[in-house]
Design a protein around this motif. Structure first.
Motif, short mmCIF file in Angstrom:
data_model
loop_
_atom_site.label_atom_id
_atom_site.label_comp_id
_atom_site.label_asym_id
_atom_site.label_seq_id
_atom_site.Cartn_x
_atom_site.Cartn_y
_atom_site.Cartn_z
N VAL A 123 0.82 -1.19 0.13
CA VAL A 123 -0.04 -0.01 0.12
C VAL A 123 0.99 1.18 -0.12
O VAL A 123 0.63 2.02 -0.64
N ASN A 124 2.10 1.34 0.73
CA ASN A 124 2.87 2.28 0.79
C ASN A 124 3.47 2.66 -0.44
O ASN A 124 3.66 3.62 -0.95
N GLN A 125 3.97 1.53 -1.11
CA GLN A 125 4.51 1.53 -2.47
C GLN A 125 3.65 2.28 -3.44
O GLN A 125 3.80 3.23 -4.28
N ARG A 126 2.33 1.66 -3.54
CA ARG A 126 1.33 2.35 -4.35
C ARG A 126 1.22 3.72 -4.18
O ARG A 126 0.98 4.89 -4.84
N ALA A 127 1.07 4.26 -2.81
CA ALA A 127 0.81 5.45 -2.61
C ALA A 127 1.90 6.35 -3.01
O ALA A 127 1.73 7.48 -3.44
N VAL A 128 2.95 5.99 -2.78
CA VAL A 128 4.36 6.55 -3.30
C VAL A 128 4.43 7.06 -4.69
O VAL A 128 4.64 8.04 -5.11
N GLU A 129 3.99 6.03 -5.38
CA GLU A 129 3.90 5.97 -6.95
C GLU A 129 2.85 7.12 -7.31
O GLU A 129 3.14 7.80 -8.24
N THR A 130 1.70 7.08 -6.67
CA THR A 130 0.69 8.00 -6.84
C THR A 130 1.19 9.38 -6.73
O THR A 130 1.13 10.24 -7.55
N VAL A 131 1.78 9.81 -5.58
CA VAL A 131 2.71 10.95 -5.39
C VAL A 131 3.33 11.41 -6.40
O VAL A 131 3.53 12.73 -6.93
N GLU A 132 4.36 10.37 -6.93
CA GLU A 132 5.16 10.78 -8.14
C GLU A 132 4.43 11.14 -9.21
O GLU A 132 4.99 11.93 -9.97
N ARG A 133 3.30 10.26 -9.63
CA ARG A 133 2.75 10.65 -10.95
C ARG A 133 2.26 12.06 -10.54
O ARG A 133 2.02 12.75 -11.81
N ALA A 134 1.66 12.34 -9.43
CA ALA A 134 0.90 13.55 -9.49
C ALA A 134 2.13 14.84 -9.48
O ALA A 134 1.75 15.68 -9.88
N ALA A 135 3.24 14.45 -8.86
CA ALA A 135 4.33 15.62 -8.99
C ALA A 135 4.74 15.66 -10.50
O ALA A 135 5.00 16.74 -10.93
N GLU A 136 4.85 14.50 -11.14
CA GLU A 136 5.30 14.60 -12.54
C GLU A 136 4.46 15.64 -13.32
O GLU A 136 4.32 16.40 -14.13
N ARG A 137 3.03 15.23 -13.02
CA ARG A 137 1.82 15.96 -13.65
C ARG A 137 1.93 17.47 -13.49
O ARG A 137 1.84 18.29 -14.32
N VAL A 138 2.33 17.88 -12.11
CA VAL A 138 2.52 19.21 -11.83
C VAL A 138 3.77 19.89 -12.52
O VAL A 138 3.52 21.15 -12.79
N HIS A 139 4.59 18.95 -12.50
CA HIS A 139 5.90 19.91 -13.24
C HIS A 139 5.68 20.08 -14.76
O HIS A 139 5.99 21.13 -15.14
#
Length: 146
Positions: A123-139
């Motif tokens: 679950v933690n790994q999926r959550a971190v991946e979601t944050v990474e995708r969101a950060a990439e989108r913002v970037h």
């Protein structure tokens, strides 16, 4: 009776003075009435709903942005949505991290690995991946807006 009071009715229907609280001065003291056709208002209402603001607020933001030569409020909606997604994802990562800390504490106190540790790590790994995708989108949106 002064300007702060008017006649009201008490519980028995008797007249009594009712005091009014003073209001703070509005940030936008000038009020104007604007008329729209049904189709125009529907378009405004949809855009306002997309931004989670009232149609009146949307019209004010759009008019001021246009008068200042700035982008319309809707132009920033993708970035706003991406930032909201990033903030929500961050909250989830914090919650999962708290759960992992509790599992580690449990593991230390009983001397064995709880069965739920594998699930919590996934679950933690999926959550971190979601944050990474969101950060990439913002970037990407920030780079596009330059």
């Amino acid at each position: 009776m002064d300007a702060e009071e008017h006649e009201g009715r008490g519980p028995a229907g008797k007249s009594r003075p009712v005091s009014r609280r003073g209001r703070a001065p509005s940030a936008r003291p000038v009020q104007k009435t604007v008329r729209f056709g049904t189709d125009e208002f529907e378009a405004i209402a949809r855009s306002a709903a997309d931004m989670n603001v009232s149609p009146v607020s949307y019209v004010a933001m759009a008019a001021v942005a246009s008068a200042r030569g700035e982008d319309s409020p809707a132009a920033n909606a993708p970035l706003r949505d991406a930032l909201i997604e990033l903030m929500r994802s961050r909250t989830q990562v914090v919650k999962v991290g708290t759960n992992l800390n509790q599992l580690v504490r449990s593991m230390q106190s009983i001397g064995q690995v709880p069965e739920s540790i594998d699930w919590a790590v996934r679950v933690n790994q999926r959550a971190v991946e979601t944050v990474e995708r969101a950060a990439e989108r913002v970037h990407k949106l920030l780079v596009q807006s330059r």
